[in-house]
Write a protein that holds these residues in place. Structure first.
Motif, PDB file in Angstrom:
ATOM      1  N   ASP A   8       0.837  -1.207   0.000  1.00  0.00           N
ATOM      2  CA  ASP A   8       0.000   0.000   0.000  1.00  0.00           C
ATOM      3  C   ASP A   8       0.872   1.257   0.000  1.00  0.00           C
ATOM      4  N   LYS A   9       1.931   1.246   0.796  1.00  0.00           N
ATOM      5  CA  LYS A   9       2.838   2.396   0.858  1.00  0.00           C
ATOM      6  C   LYS A   9       3.572   2.583  -0.467  1.00  0.00           C
ATOM      7  N   VAL A  10       3.918   1.470  -1.118  1.00  0.00           N
ATOM      8  CA  VAL A  10       4.574   1.538  -2.433  1.00  0.00           C
ATOM      9  C   VAL A  10       3.628   2.180  -3.445  1.00  0.00           C
ATOM     10  N   GLU A  11       2.371   1.732  -3.465  1.00  0.00           N
ATOM     11  CA  GLU A  11       1.389   2.319  -4.388  1.00  0.00           C
ATOM     12  C   GLU A  11       1.229   3.814  -4.132  1.00  0.00           C
ATOM     13  N   ASP A  12       1.140   4.190  -2.854  1.00  0.00           N
ATOM     14  CA  ASP A  12       1.024   5.615  -2.517  1.00  0.00           C
ATOM     15  C   ASP A  12       2.230   6.398  -3.016  1.00  0.00           C
ATOM     16  N   ALA A  13       3.417   5.847  -2.828  1.00  0.00           N
ATOM     17  CA  ALA A  13       4.645   6.527  -3.267  1.00  0.00           C
ATOM     18  C   ALA A  13       4.678   6.659  -4.784  1.00  0.00           C
ATOM     19  N   LEU A  14       4.263   5.613  -5.495  1.00  0.00           N
ATOM     20  CA  LEU A  14       4.277   5.657  -6.962  1.00  0.00           C
ATOM     21  C   LEU A  14       3.284   6.678  -7.499  1.00  0.00           C
ATOM     22  N   ARG A  15       2.230   6.942  -6.737  1.00  0.00           N
ATOM     23  CA  ARG A  15       1.245   7.945  -7.160  1.00  0.00           C
ATOM     24  C   ARG A  15       1.789   9.375  -7.022  1.00  0.00           C
TER      25      ARG A  15
END
Length: 103
Positions: A8-15
């Motif tokens: 979830d944190k990776v997805e947030d960072a990629l956004r």
């Protein structure tokens, strides 16, 4: 932190990563093909670019790498670039298509 929380944190960072020529983040553009979180909190992101000759490819890859490494709980990060399959507009989220006027 478990693998799901890290993902979830990776997805947030990629956004938060944008191609400077397109006002939509790389995640919603569909440039991220795969996110793997393995034992020991190692993250591997497989992604592409809108075009193989993208003039800011190095900048985008560097920014992705930096943002992944900055996530609390991530032990190691690896960004893999692929052009198989080639990116198309169909890979964009509905939000991205709306924002860019493709719907």
């Amino acid at each position: 932190m478990n693998a799901s929380e890290i993902r979830d944190k990776v997805e947030d960072a990629l956004r938060t990563v944008h191609d400077p020529e397109i006002p939509v983040n790389i995640y919603d553009l569909g440039l991220v093909y795969e996110i793997k979180v393995t034992e020991g909190s190692k993250v591997q992101v497989t992604m592409t670019l809108t075009a193989p000759a993208c003039p800011v490819a190095d900048d985008i890859m560097f920014e992705v790498q930096q943002k992944l490494e900055a996530i609390e709980g991530v032990e190691d990060a690896f960004v893999m670039l692929t052009f198989d399959p080639p990116w198309t507009r169909d890979m964009m989220s509905e939000e991205a298509k709306l924002e860019l006027g493709f719907l």
